[in-house]
Scaffold this active site. Structure first.
Site, PDB file in Angstrom:
ATOM      1  N   HIS A  44       0.900   6.121  -0.996  1.00 42.42           N
ATOM      2  CA  HIS A  44       0.146   6.752  -2.070  1.00 42.42           C
ATOM      3  C   HIS A  44       0.927   7.943  -2.588  1.00 42.42           C
ATOM      4  O   HIS A  44       1.724   8.545  -1.858  1.00 42.42           O
ATOM      5  CB  HIS A  44      -1.227   7.196  -1.559  1.00 42.42           C
ATOM      6  CG  HIS A  44      -2.004   6.089  -0.918  1.00 42.42           C
ATOM      7  ND1 HIS A  44      -2.847   5.253  -1.625  1.00 42.42           N
ATOM      8  CD2 HIS A  44      -2.045   5.648   0.368  1.00 42.42           C
ATOM      9  CE1 HIS A  44      -3.387   4.363  -0.802  1.00 42.42           C
ATOM     10  NE2 HIS A  44      -2.909   4.582   0.413  1.00 42.42           N
ATOM     11  N   CYS A  48       1.225   5.200  -6.631  1.00 38.72           N
ATOM     12  CA  CYS A  48       0.763   5.651  -7.943  1.00 38.72           C
ATOM     13  C   CYS A  48       1.559   6.870  -8.379  1.00 38.72           C
ATOM     14  O   CYS A  48       2.036   7.657  -7.554  1.00 38.72           O
ATOM     15  CB  CYS A  48      -0.725   6.004  -7.896  1.00 38.72           C
ATOM     16  SG  CYS A  48      -1.807   4.584  -7.625  1.00 38.72           S
TER      17      CYS A  48
END
Length: 222
Positions: free
Chosen positions: A103, A144
């Site tokens: 992430h 992301c």
């Protein structure tokens, strides 16, 4: 139709391990604000990518260093340092791959207690290695890079420029799963598909070049 191969290639020594592939899976810290089921599916997708690529890199004759656990910032930095030390101690490798699965936000990969700056904490550690001069250095980031959503957006692929890091950026390829400011996507709706959209597409493409008669997946420059 006869296949055409590119003659402009890096000099890769296939007599043994051709290089190091460092694969990091940075698992997410517990977050009560997220949907538990959806979070579980995403973590399973990331784990699938980790398993698939560690196996694939081994089949590509790479010396795989894998780090697949929850990591604090200091632990991730220490692991990167261990990779750096191995490169320096065994300078006969022909290439280097570093993959981060987890992430993040734009320019950062999340550890459990902080963020790794992609340029300062990761790229800068390997740019000045004499043993990697003139050799392909590939960095792949599955995370992301923001909160914007665009399901039709392709992944981002670039070479390293001087504005991004104060070091020699030659022979470097940066691969991102999303454009700056956008999210990346996991395959969580189809029971027959696992992993993330970007890495599973990349996995399929690389797998085509790992057959015994096609050993040029890293050596070709185009």
């Amino acid at each position: 139709m006869q296949e055409e191969w590119i003659d402009d290639c890096y000099d890769i020594n296939y007599s043994g391990k051709i290089g190091i592939a460092a694969v990091f899976l940075l698992k997410k810290r517990n977050d009560a604000t997220t949907n538990e089921l959806e979070n579980e599916k995403i973590e399973q997708a990331l784990q699938q990518d980790f398993d698939d690529f560690t196996e694939l890199f081994e089949n590509m004759q790479l010396d795989v260093m894998k780090f697949g656990e929850k990591m604090k910032f200091s632990e991730a930095v220490a692991n990167l340092e261990n990779v750096s030390k191995k490169l320096k101690s065994e300078n006969n490798y022909s290439c280097f791959i570093c993959m981060f699965i987890g992430h993040g936000s734009d320019g950062c990969i999340k550890a459990t207690d902080g963020k790794l700056d992609i340029h300062e904490n990761i790229l800068a550690k390997f740019m000045t290695h004499k043993c990697l001069e003139g050799k392909p250095k590939i960095f792949i980031f599955q995370a992301c890079r923001g909160t914007k959503k665009n399901v039709k957006s392709d992944s981002s692929l670039s070479t390293l420029c001087d504005k991004e890091i104060k070091a020699d950026g030659s022979d470097v390829l940066l691969c991102y799963a999303a454009w700056s400011g956008y999210v990346s996507y996991a395959l969580t709706t189809n029971e027959y598909e696992r992993g993330t959209q970007y890495l599973q597409d990349l996995h399929k493409a690389l797998r085509m070049f790992t057959k015994p008669d096609k050993p040029q997946s890293i050596s070709s420059t185009n």
